[in-house]
Motif scaffolding. Structure first.
Motif, short mmCIF file in Angstrom:
data_model
loop_
_atom_site.label_atom_id
_atom_site.label_comp_id
_atom_site.label_asym_id
_atom_site.label_seq_id
_atom_site.Cartn_x
_atom_site.Cartn_y
_atom_site.Cartn_z
N PRO A 67 0.84 -1.20 0.00
CA PRO A 67 0.00 0.00 0.00
C PRO A 67 0.88 1.25 0.00
N ASP A 68 0.35 2.32 -0.53
CA ASP A 68 1.03 3.61 -0.48
C ASP A 68 0.95 4.10 0.96
N ALA A 70 1.35 6.84 2.34
CA ALA A 70 0.68 8.13 2.50
C ALA A 70 -0.84 7.99 2.50
N GLU A 71 -1.35 6.86 2.00
CA GLU A 71 -2.81 6.65 1.95
C GLU A 71 -3.35 5.82 3.12
N VAL A 72 -2.48 5.28 3.95
CA VAL A 72 -2.92 4.44 5.06
C VAL A 72 -3.41 5.33 6.21
N PRO A 73 -4.60 5.05 6.75
CA PRO A 73 -5.09 5.83 7.89
C PRO A 73 -4.42 5.34 9.18
N SER A 140 6.32 8.20 6.48
CA SER A 140 5.02 8.78 6.84
C SER A 140 4.43 8.19 8.13
#
Length: 190
Positions: A67-68, A70-73, A140
């Motif tokens: 997964p990216d 930066a997109e993981v919550p 991140s």
């Protein structure tokens, strides 16, 4: 594990092959980009019953996607380990980053479902790709340790030793954990 999911009556269940392939095939099926006969590794609910679509697709490790970061919550991710109701293998009070290292296992332990859906062959990423994934996530997410996801990490002792030596020479000496079996351990690996 099939019966556990069947009781919730979902539209599909990935039961064989790599999860990401099964999910992608189902999305393509729903969007009309894939025909039902071209779906593999799923149980599809049709007319109130599940139809098995046969063996799933096993990808080579070079095709696994991360997964990216930066997109993981990350706040939600951390709440998984903070919840007392969930039984996870995370370390209490610590922030985990999980990375898939290997899929499949030839051991065939009676309690394990891995060979049934991931195959009996140990498919494993390179040490450098695992460290690159962890380094990317670190940009991140301030995790405390890495969980190396593998059915039996120490099944390939050469990989583990290469990983440990690479980590000793890495600018960040990440703390890590994983799962294995006693039969795949020796004193040097411990």
């Amino acid at each position: 594990f099939r019966s556990f999911f069947e009781r919730y009556r979902p539209d599909a269940i990935v039961v064989s092959g790599d999860w990401e392939v099964g999910v992608a095939q189902f999305v393509e099926l729903c969007s009309g980009a894939r025909k039902p006969e071209d779906v593999h590794g799923l149980l599809l609910r049709e007319n109130g019953h599940f139809r098995d679509t046969g063996p799933g697709v096993l990808l080579p490790p070079e095709q696994w996607a991360d997964p990216d970061p930066a997109e993981v919550p990350w706040d939600d991710y951390n709440r998984i380990y903070a919840s007392r109701q969930l039984k996870t293998s995370g370390l209490a009070g610590m922030r985990e980053f999980s990375v898939t290292v290997a899929k499949g296992c030839p051991l065939g332990c009676a309690f394990c479902t891995i060979p049934g859906y991931q195959g009996r062959k140990d498919r494993r990423r390179s040490v450098s790709s695992v460290l690159a994934c962890v380094d990317e996530a670190r940009r991140s997410y301030a995790f405390d340790y890495v969980s190396l996801f593998a059915p039996t990490l120490t099944l390939r002792r050469d990989w583990v030793l290469d990983f440990c030596y690479a980590l000793l020479n890495h600018p960040r000496r990440y703390r890590w954990k994983s799962c294995t079996t006693l039969q795949a351990l020796d004193e040097e690996l411990v």
